[in-house]
Write an enzyme that holds these catalytic residues in place. Structure first.
Site, PDB file in Angstrom:
ATOM      1  N   HIS A 243       0.808  -1.210   0.000  1.00 18.25           N
ATOM      2  CA  HIS A 243       0.000   0.000   0.000  1.00 18.25           C
ATOM      3  C   HIS A 243       0.858   1.284   0.000  1.00 18.25           C
ATOM      4  O   HIS A 243       0.846   2.056  -0.947  1.00 18.25           O
ATOM      5  CB  HIS A 243      -0.895   0.042   1.253  1.00 18.25           C
ATOM      6  CG  HIS A 243      -1.737  -1.168   1.468  1.00 18.25           C
ATOM      7  ND1 HIS A 243      -2.800  -1.518   0.648  1.00 18.25           N
ATOM      8  CD2 HIS A 243      -1.695  -2.116   2.440  1.00 18.25           C
ATOM      9  CE1 HIS A 243      -3.376  -2.620   1.112  1.00 18.25           C
ATOM     10  NE2 HIS A 243      -2.724  -3.014   2.192  1.00 18.25           N
TER      11      HIS A 243
HETATM   12  O1  RIB Z   1      -5.375   0.050   4.502  1.00 17.11           O
HETATM   13  C1  RIB Z   1      -3.970   0.024   4.348  1.00 17.11           C
HETATM   14  C2  RIB Z   1      -3.331   1.118   5.139  1.00 17.11           C
HETATM   15  O2  RIB Z   1      -3.606   0.931   6.522  1.00 17.11           O
HETATM   16  C3  RIB Z   1      -1.791   1.116   5.035  1.00 17.11           C
HETATM   17  O3  RIB Z   1      -1.310   2.428   5.190  1.00 17.11           O
HETATM   18  C4  RIB Z   1      -1.384   0.285   6.208  1.00 17.11           C
HETATM   19  O4  RIB Z   1      -0.060   0.597   6.667  1.00 17.11           O
HETATM   20  C5  RIB Z   1      -2.383   0.718   7.232  1.00 17.11           C
HETATM   21  O5  RIB Z   1      -1.928   1.945   7.807  1.00 17.11           O
END
Ligand code: RIB
Ligand code: CA
Length: 313
Positions: A243
């Site tokens: 992500h």
């Molecule tokens: O949904 C994914 C996000 O939530 C990413 O930033 C992960 O690190 C959590 O913070």
């Protein structure tokens, strides 16, 4: 071209860690002015610990790490140990940090930096709940006009939710903060699950990290080995979705991503759909566009860039 000046706001989190490493490995593209920790994946004491562990792993104890907000603006904190483990950085065995936390609150660092740097030259890169960013905007509204761009990881449209059926974690944890940021008038680029779920650490890609043979390469392989369980179990994914590294990769090589400039609003009233990013992808409303919402990624190009840059550390 001179490197872009950024502040990374983060809740490490293995994927945050990889995003930070990518930034620190790319001095020709990015100058990290500081790292601000926020409560999110794990409570603040752990996110401040983890951010320093990563700076030390990268050999960059010169980077200032600030502690920020330990809870959302108006709600109790929701964490994600079920995804990231009890420390938030489960997987590799890394030494406890020895570098100190920087003096002062993260929110004040964000404000002071934006006021000190020339207008329009600092990009904010939030990788967790938007609490610190929103708190800074509320404390010093004049900074909004000085931000070059906000490039954030959060939200979802076609992918819908990963923490509830309707909401992505970062937005869900502090929807009021997200609402403030999306209504700030600042130039915003959003990396939603629609993109990050296409940036999967397949076995071959994980092997490439490990094959770097460096402490960073092996640690990244062990981090992604650990946090792929959740997504493999839930989505049947081919590997962990990276992500947050989509944010720093965008700063380095925006052409890896495609999206649309659309209206994105945040659900803050309904308990059923709290934190949903209501993205007008099909332009069915007359609501003014306020964000570039990414929908696709050149995943091969992304991993080529990431692996090459991690190999530098
Ligand atoms: O949904 C994914 C996000 O939530 C990413 O930033 C992960 O690190 C959590 O913070
Ligand atoms: Ca994060």
């Amino acid at each position: 071209m001179s490197p872009r000046k950024i502040i990374i706001d983060t809740d490490p989190g293995q994927d945050d860690a990889v995003a930070i490493l990518l930034a620190l490995a790319s001095p020709e593209d990015i100058e990290v002015l500081g790292i601000t920790a926020v409560a999110g994946n794990v409570p603040l004491p752990l996110t401040t610990r983890n951010a320093r562990i990563i700076c030390e792993l990268a050999g960059r104890t010169d980077v200032a790490v600030y502690a920020g907000c330990d809870a959302p603006l108006k709600r109790p904190l929701v964490t994600a140990e079920h995804v990231h483990g009890k420390t938030g950085l489960d997987g590799p065995v890394l030494p406890e940090p020895t570098m100190p936390l920087a003096e002062g609150h993260a929110v004040d660092f964000i404000i002071e930096t934006l006021l000190a740097e020339p207008e329009g030259t600092v990009t904010l890169c939030p990788l967790g709940p938007l609490t610190n960013i929103a708190a800074a905007l509320e404390k010093a509204p004049e900074i909004a006009a000085r931000v070059q761009e906000i490039v954030l990881m959060g939200g979802a449209y076609f992918e819908v939710g990963n923490i509830t059926p309707a909401a992505e974690f970062n937005i869900y944890v502090d929807p009021e903060a997200a609402d403030i940021v999306l209504k700030s008038g600042i130039k915003i680029t959003v990396m939603p699950l629609d993109v990050t779920h296409k940036a999967l650490v397949t076995k071959a890609r994980n092997d490439a990290f490990r094959a770097l043979g460096t402490p960073v390469g092996v640690a990244v392989a062990e981090m992604t080995d650990f946090f792929e369980r959740f997504d493999k179990e839930k989505y049947g994914s081919a590997g962990a979705p990276l992500h947050d590294p989509c944010v720093t990769a965008y700063v380095i090589k925006p052409e890896l991503f495609t999206g649309r400039h659309i209206n994105v609003e945040i659900e803050t009233g309904s308990e059923l759909t709290l934190g949903m990013t209501v993205a007008d992808w099909w332009g069915v409303t007359d609501r003014a566009p306020n964000a570039t919402f990414m929908g696709d990624i050149d995943a091969a190009g992304f991993f080529d860039l990431l692996t090459e840059r991690l190999g530098r550390l």
